[in-house]
Scaffold this motif. Structure first.
Motif, PDB file in Angstrom:
ATOM      1  N   ALA A   1       1.161   2.768  -1.580  1.00 17.06           N
ATOM      2  CA  ALA A   1       0.552   2.556  -2.896  1.00 17.06           C
ATOM      3  C   ALA A   1      -0.687   1.744  -2.955  1.00 17.06           C
ATOM      4  CB  ALA A   1       1.248   2.092  -3.892  1.00 17.06           C
ATOM      5  N   SER A   2      -0.699   0.551  -1.986  1.00 15.13           N
ATOM      6  CA  SER A   2      -1.751  -0.129  -2.065  1.00 15.13           C
ATOM      7  C   SER A   2      -2.960   0.334  -1.175  1.00 15.13           C
ATOM      8  CB  SER A   2      -1.235  -1.637  -1.278  1.00 15.13           C
ATOM      9  OG  SER A   2      -2.188  -2.507  -0.857  1.00 15.13           O
ATOM     10  N   ASP A   3      -2.535   1.064  -0.010  1.00 11.76           N
ATOM     11  CA  ASP A   3      -3.517   1.704   0.670  1.00 11.76           C
ATOM     12  C   ASP A   3      -4.105   2.785  -0.313  1.00 11.76           C
ATOM     13  OD1 ASP A   3      -2.798   0.372   2.926  1.00 11.76           O
ATOM     14  OD2 ASP A   3      -1.527   1.794   3.889  1.00 11.76           O
ATOM     15  N   ALA A   4      -3.411   3.439  -0.690  1.00 14.93           N
ATOM     16  CA  ALA A   4      -3.949   4.561  -1.614  1.00 14.93           C
ATOM     17  C   ALA A   4      -4.951   4.295  -2.698  1.00 14.93           C
ATOM     18  CB  ALA A   4      -2.915   5.385  -2.379  1.00 14.93           C
ATOM     19  N   SER A   5      -4.780   3.042  -3.153  1.00 19.20           N
ATOM     20  CA  SER A   5      -5.593   2.322  -4.456  1.00 19.20           C
ATOM     21  C   SER A   5      -6.964   1.899  -4.049  1.00 19.20           C
ATOM     22  CB  SER A   5      -4.665   1.144  -5.129  1.00 19.20           C
ATOM     23  OG  SER A   5      -4.760   0.291  -4.102  1.00 19.20           O
ATOM     24  N   LYS A   6      -7.050   1.882  -2.468  1.00 19.97           N
ATOM     25  CA  LYS A   6      -8.536   1.171  -2.133  1.00 19.97           C
ATOM     26  C   LYS A   6      -9.251   2.244  -1.874  1.00 19.97           C
ATOM     27  CE  LYS A   6      -6.277  -3.094  -0.193  1.00 19.97           C
ATOM     28  NZ  LYS A   6      -4.959  -2.836  -0.848  1.00 19.97           N
ATOM     29  N   PRO A   7     -10.654   2.179  -1.933  1.00 16.93           N
ATOM     30  CA  PRO A   7     -11.833   3.154  -1.510  1.00 16.93           C
ATOM     31  C   PRO A   7     -11.483   3.528  -0.217  1.00 16.93           C
ATOM     32  CG  PRO A   7     -12.536   1.301  -2.891  1.00 16.93           C
ATOM     33  CD  PRO A   7     -11.286   0.621  -2.638  1.00 16.93           C
ATOM     34  N   GLY A   8     -11.285   4.745   0.214  1.00 13.06           N
ATOM     35  CA  GLY A   8     -11.343   5.042   1.578  1.00 13.06           C
ATOM     36  C   GLY A   8      -9.737   4.733   1.915  1.00 13.06           C
TER      37      GLY A   8
END
Length: 233
Positions: free
Chosen positions: A157-164
């Motif tokens: 989820a943390s990865d998906a929330s960051k631009p790119g």
């Protein structure tokens, strides 16, 4: 410096019970567990846990107006992803009943190298159960392990929330995701309907959101069908 208050801080217990006359029952003891996970790197998480036992004011010492802490232990473990291996561990006993208690702190260095996934509870009992370590610290460890597993999704989820986004290194193939939960509870028992569905190839469709996420998405006016896309699945 403490982190901002990001979580609900109300009691997770229901109201204290009362006797037949409606009077509150005498409180004898309070045990509190707290476990929090932090992202150290794309492939590493810090799991910090604490356990604290308290006696109510005046129970041991009638003149004492404050609660009395009798145990307070803290554990830090660093977990590498996707191996789920413990790469660092530290135990600190803040409050303890005997001077000799702290002698066991270095013994928990044996956590390093263990997988915190399957077999962890059994290995913890083998290495730190009963007279081989501290009862309270070992109980805390068993409460911390599931948090490390749940952070697989948190990292995603943390990865998906960051631009790119950026790769956490955690494998998230649909065909393998459900296997992480196998035999962890009755829902994911190897003979359950849920597992039978996935084992039969039920991973071809986008995964449905867990119930807590579905309810929150509905509350926010978001379609639950967007769950998989938002998670990058």
């Amino acid at each position: 410096m403490s982190a901002p208050n990001l979580f609900a801080d109300d009691s997770i217990l229901s109201d204290d019970p009362v006797d037949a006359d409606g009077n509150p029952l005498e409180i004898l003891h309070d045990r509190e567990y707290r476990v929090r996970a932090f992202r150290l790197a794309p492939d590493r998480v810090l799991i910090r846990g604490a356990v604290r036992d308290q006696k109510p004011p005046g129970l041991y010492l009638p003149e004492d107006p404050e609660p009395l802490t009798i145990h307070h232990m803290q554990v830090d473990i660093e977990v590498s992803y996707p191996s789920m291996e413990i790469v660092a561990a530290k135990v600190h006993m803040e409050t303890h009943p005997n001077l000799e208690c702290t002698r066991i702190e270095p013994h928990y260095g044996k956590l390093v190298g263990l997988s915190i996934a399957r077999g962890f509870t059994h290995k913890v009992k083998e290495l730190f159960g009963g007279p081989r370590a501290c009862t309270h610290t070992t109980a805390l460890l068993q409460a911390m392990a599931p948090v490390a597993i749940q952070c697989v999704w948190s990292m995603r989820a943390s990865d998906a929330s960051k631009p790119g986004g950026y790769d956490s290194g955690v494998p998230m193939e649909r065909s393998d995701m459900w296997k992480m939960n196998l035999n962890t509870c009755h829902v994911w028992a190897e003979d359950s309907e849920v597992v039978a569905k996935y084992a039969a190839g039920g991973t071809s469709e986008p995964p449905e959101p867990p119930e807590f996420a579905r309810e929150r998405m509905v509350k926010l006016g978001i379609s639950p069908s967007d769950w998989a896309q938002r998670m990058g699945l």
